[in-house]
Design a protein around this motif. Structure first.
Motif, PDB file in Angstrom:
ATOM      1  N   ASP A 183       0.800  -1.225   0.000  1.00  0.00           N
ATOM      2  CA  ASP A 183       0.000   0.000   0.000  1.00  0.00           C
ATOM      3  C   ASP A 183       0.838   1.284   0.000  1.00  0.00           C
ATOM      4  OD1 ASP A 183      -2.306  -1.590   0.125  1.00  0.00           O
ATOM      5  OD2 ASP A 183      -2.185  -1.684   2.308  1.00  0.00           O
ATOM      6  N   GLU A 184       2.134   1.190  -0.263  1.00  0.00           N
ATOM      7  CA  GLU A 184       2.962   2.394  -0.329  1.00  0.00           C
ATOM      8  C   GLU A 184       3.370   2.654  -1.769  1.00  0.00           C
ATOM      9  OE1 GLU A 184       6.778   4.548   1.808  1.00  0.00           O
ATOM     10  OE2 GLU A 184       6.272   2.484   2.290  1.00  0.00           O
ATOM     11  N   LEU A 185       3.243   3.916  -2.187  1.00  0.00           N
ATOM     12  CA  LEU A 185       3.640   4.291  -3.527  1.00  0.00           C
ATOM     13  C   LEU A 185       5.144   4.544  -3.572  1.00  0.00           C
ATOM     14  CD1 LEU A 185       0.750   6.746  -4.411  1.00  0.00           C
ATOM     15  CD2 LEU A 185       0.994   4.371  -5.119  1.00  0.00           C
ATOM     16  N   ASP A 186       5.654   4.644  -4.759  1.00  0.00           N
ATOM     17  CA  ASP A 186       7.071   4.920  -4.938  1.00  0.00           C
ATOM     18  C   ASP A 186       7.379   6.348  -4.459  1.00  0.00           C
ATOM     19  OD1 ASP A 186       9.673   4.540  -5.640  1.00  0.00           O
ATOM     20  OD2 ASP A 186       9.269   4.128  -7.763  1.00  0.00           O
ATOM     21  N   TYR A 187       8.632   6.617  -4.214  1.00  0.00           N
ATOM     22  CA  TYR A 187       9.058   7.934  -3.766  1.00  0.00           C
ATOM     23  C   TYR A 187      10.477   8.180  -4.254  1.00  0.00           C
ATOM     24  CZ  TYR A 187      10.909   4.807  -0.165  1.00  0.00           C
ATOM     25  OH  TYR A 187      11.519   3.770   0.482  1.00  0.00           O
ATOM     26  N   PHE A 188      10.932   9.428  -4.157  1.00  0.00           N
ATOM     27  CA  PHE A 188      12.263   9.770  -4.629  1.00  0.00           C
ATOM     28  C   PHE A 188      13.298   9.589  -3.527  1.00  0.00           C
ATOM     29  CE2 PHE A 188       9.916  12.017  -7.956  1.00  0.00           C
ATOM     30  CZ  PHE A 188      10.651  11.626  -9.058  1.00  0.00           C
ATOM     31  N   VAL A 189      14.515   9.225  -3.954  1.00  0.00           N
ATOM     32  CA  VAL A 189      15.633   9.075  -3.031  1.00  0.00           C
ATOM     33  C   VAL A 189      16.867   9.739  -3.634  1.00  0.00           C
ATOM     34  CG1 VAL A 189      14.781   6.904  -2.048  1.00  0.00           C
ATOM     35  CG2 VAL A 189      16.317   6.844  -4.041  1.00  0.00           C
ATOM     36  N   THR A 190      17.857   9.942  -2.793  1.00  0.00           N
ATOM     37  CA  THR A 190      19.178  10.369  -3.249  1.00  0.00           C
ATOM     38  C   THR A 190      20.112   9.179  -3.133  1.00  0.00           C
ATOM     39  OG1 THR A 190      19.838  11.091  -1.037  1.00  0.00           O
ATOM     40  CG2 THR A 190      18.768  12.731  -2.462  1.00  0.00           C
ATOM     41  N   ILE A 191      21.014   9.032  -4.100  1.00  0.00           N
ATOM     42  CA  ILE A 191      21.996   7.953  -4.089  1.00  0.00           C
ATOM     43  C   ILE A 191      23.365   8.583  -4.314  1.00  0.00           C
ATOM     44  CG2 ILE A 191      22.635   5.697  -5.034  1.00  0.00           C
ATOM     45  CD1 ILE A 191      19.446   7.102  -6.306  1.00  0.00           C
ATOM     46  N   ALA A 192      24.279   8.381  -3.381  1.00  0.00           N
ATOM     47  CA  ALA A 192      25.582   9.040  -3.521  1.00  0.00           C
ATOM     48  C   ALA A 192      26.611   8.404  -2.594  1.00  0.00           C
ATOM     49  CB  ALA A 192      25.458  10.530  -3.216  1.00  0.00           C
ATOM     50  N   LYS A 193      27.857   8.740  -2.838  1.00  0.00           N
ATOM     51  CA  LYS A 193      28.933   8.375  -1.927  1.00  0.00           C
ATOM     52  C   LYS A 193      28.726   9.144  -0.609  1.00  0.00           C
ATOM     53  CE  LYS A 193      31.533   5.834  -4.769  1.00  0.00           C
ATOM     54  NZ  LYS A 193      31.924   4.427  -4.498  1.00  0.00           N
ATOM     55  N   THR A 197      12.304   2.612  -6.360  1.00  0.00           N
ATOM     56  CA  THR A 197      12.262   1.308  -7.019  1.00  0.00           C
ATOM     57  C   THR A 197      13.296   1.176  -8.119  1.00  0.00           C
ATOM     58  OG1 THR A 197      10.451   2.165  -8.398  1.00  0.00           O
ATOM     59  CG2 THR A 197       9.849   0.805  -6.497  1.00  0.00           C
ATOM     60  N   SER A 198      13.824   2.305  -8.581  1.00  0.00           N
ATOM     61  CA  SER A 198      14.951   2.261  -9.512  1.00  0.00           C
ATOM     62  C   SER A 198      16.265   2.210  -8.749  1.00  0.00           C
ATOM     63  CB  SER A 198      14.939   3.485 -10.424  1.00  0.00           C
ATOM     64  OG  SER A 198      13.786   3.516 -11.229  1.00  0.00           O
ATOM     65  N   ALA A 199      16.310   2.894  -7.618  1.00  0.00           N
ATOM     66  CA  ALA A 199      17.534   2.933  -6.830  1.00  0.00           C
ATOM     67  C   ALA A 199      17.917   1.567  -6.285  1.00  0.00           C
ATOM     68  CB  ALA A 199      17.375   3.923  -5.682  1.00  0.00           C
ATOM     69  N   VAL A 200      16.938   0.714  -6.035  1.00  0.00           N
ATOM     70  CA  VAL A 200      17.260  -0.597  -5.460  1.00  0.00           C
ATOM     71  C   VAL A 200      17.995  -1.481  -6.459  1.00  0.00           C
ATOM     72  CG1 VAL A 200      15.380  -0.580  -3.788  1.00  0.00           C
ATOM     73  CG2 VAL A 200      14.977  -1.495  -6.079  1.00  0.00           C
ATOM     74  N   LEU A 201      18.078  -1.037  -7.710  1.00  0.00           N
ATOM     75  CA  LEU A 201      18.886  -1.779  -8.677  1.00  0.00           C
ATOM     76  C   LEU A 201      20.376  -1.624  -8.377  1.00  0.00           C
ATOM     77  CD1 LEU A 201      17.043  -0.786 -11.985  1.00  0.00           C
ATOM     78  CD2 LEU A 201      16.857  -2.941 -10.744  1.00  0.00           C
ATOM     79  N   ASN A 202      20.707  -0.626  -7.561  1.00  0.00           N
ATOM     80  CA  ASN A 202      22.103  -0.410  -7.206  1.00  0.00           C
ATOM     81  C   ASN A 202      22.639  -1.573  -6.367  1.00  0.00           C
ATOM     82  OD1 ASN A 202      24.603   1.062  -6.411  1.00  0.00           O
ATOM     83  ND2 ASN A 202      23.582   1.037  -4.407  1.00  0.00           N
ATOM     84  N   ASP A 203      23.805  -2.068  -6.717  1.00  0.00           N
ATOM     85  CA  ASP A 203      24.419  -3.165  -5.967  1.00  0.00           C
ATOM     86  C   ASP A 203      25.762  -2.762  -5.364  1.00  0.00           C
ATOM     87  OD1 ASP A 203      25.853  -2.939  -8.263  1.00  0.00           O
ATOM     88  OD2 ASP A 203      25.575  -5.014  -8.946  1.00  0.00           O
ATOM     89  N   ASP A 204      25.996  -1.444  -5.303  1.00  0.00           N
ATOM     90  CA  ASP A 204      27.248  -0.933  -4.746  1.00  0.00           C
ATOM     91  C   ASP A 204      27.015  -0.561  -3.287  1.00  0.00           C
ATOM     92  OD1 ASP A 204      29.533   0.429  -4.038  1.00  0.00           O
ATOM     93  OD2 ASP A 204      29.736   1.447  -5.969  1.00  0.00           O
TER      94      ASP A 204
END
Length: 294
Positions: A168-178, A249-256
């Motif tokens: 029941d939760e919609l997608d949301y924006f995140v930041t991805i960085a070092k 949901t796109s950020a979780v593709l990160n494997d680093d």
């Protein structure tokens, strides 16, 4: 002339007797004799010479025997071929999709579907939301997976819950960085104000949304890269060039593991994933079944 008459004729020719042919066919003799007589009358020629002991086939009868055997053999072969085609039936479902769905959601769903429809094959075209919609419009794809927002006027749409998100939760924006790009350590949510003067990397379709949200907070974002693929944003983040802004949901593709993912609080837009198809296109029953599975 009927196929049944040809079968009766061949049995009479084989047995050399109407009586024995009737016994072999498990029918009474009079109807068999009537069928033979009707066939001879239709062809206008005798098929047998009759004596007291047996029937001798005529030249006309030999020609009919040859042709009847060929006709019935071809009929049987045709039936076998049709069954073979039916058993080997193959249907192709063409899917155009954004990369995040293709990499995470589709494999499991297609695996489930193929256990019930093993004869279905898939063709997958991966691209951006605009190229997915173009593929549907031009008839190059049957189904598409896109992320909001998009023009829904020409399409049927079903929102898809992403298994990467809580129920029941919609997608949301995140930041991805070092880690060094963040002013404070940790994985707690981050505000837009904390991104002021930071080098930002984002997908082209989210640029205006990001700029508008930042300006409402009193500053213009420092966007060093716009791209057409979420994977490009993740690559720049992995290279330590800047902070990527992307849907969770796109950020979780990160494997680093060296990258820090933090929820972005101030951008309230929730870019849902949607299954869409061209409402003017007739879908196969298998494509409709795939929609129902989703």
């Amino acid at each position: 002339m009927t196929l049944k008459q040809l079968e009766y004729f061949l049995e009479i020719a084989k047995m050399g007797s109407v009586t024995r042919a009737a016994q072999s066919l498990n029918i009474s003799q009079p109807p068999l004799s009537l069928q033979l007589k009707a066939l001879e009358e239709e062809l206008g020629a005798p098929l047998f010479l009759r004596d007291k002991r047996r029937l001798d086939i005529t030249p006309e009868g030999r020609l009919l025997r040859e042709r009847a055997q060929a006709i019935l053999a071809l009929l049987e072969e045709t039936a076998w071929d049709i069954q073979a085609v039916s058993q080997e039936k193959q249907v192709v479902i063409r899917i155009a999709t954004i990369g995040s769905v293709n990499n995470r959601l589709l494999p499991d769903k297609i695996s489930q579907f193929c256990t019930r429809y093993p004869y279905v094959n898939f063709q997958v075209i991966e691209g951006r939301t605009d190229t997915v919609l173009a593929s549907l419009t031009e008839g190059h794809a049957d189904l598409g997976f896109v992320r909001e927002p998009f023009n829904v006027s020409s399409f049927r749409m079903v929102p898809i819950r992403d298994p990467a998100l809580p129920p029941d939760e919609l997608d949301y924006f995140v930041t991805i960085a070092k880690p060094h790009f963040y002013d404070a350590p940790g994985s707690s949510p981050i505000t837009l104000e904390e991104l002021q003067d930071k080098p930002l990397v984002t997908h082209r379709r989210y640029r205006e949304m990001l700029v508008s949200a930042c300006r409402k907070k009193g500053f213009s974002p420092h966007i060093i890269c716009e791209n057409d693929e979420i994977q490009s944003s993740l690559s720049w983040a992995r290279a330590g060039i800047g902070i990527a802004i992307a849907p969770y949901t796109s950020a979780v593709l990160n494997d680093d593991s060296s990258l820090v993912i933090r929820r972005l609080e101030s951008m309230t837009f929730s870019p849902r994933v949607c299954l869409v198809w061209n409402q003017s296109m007739k879908l196969s029953s298998e494509a409709l079944a795939f929609i129902n599975l989703l």
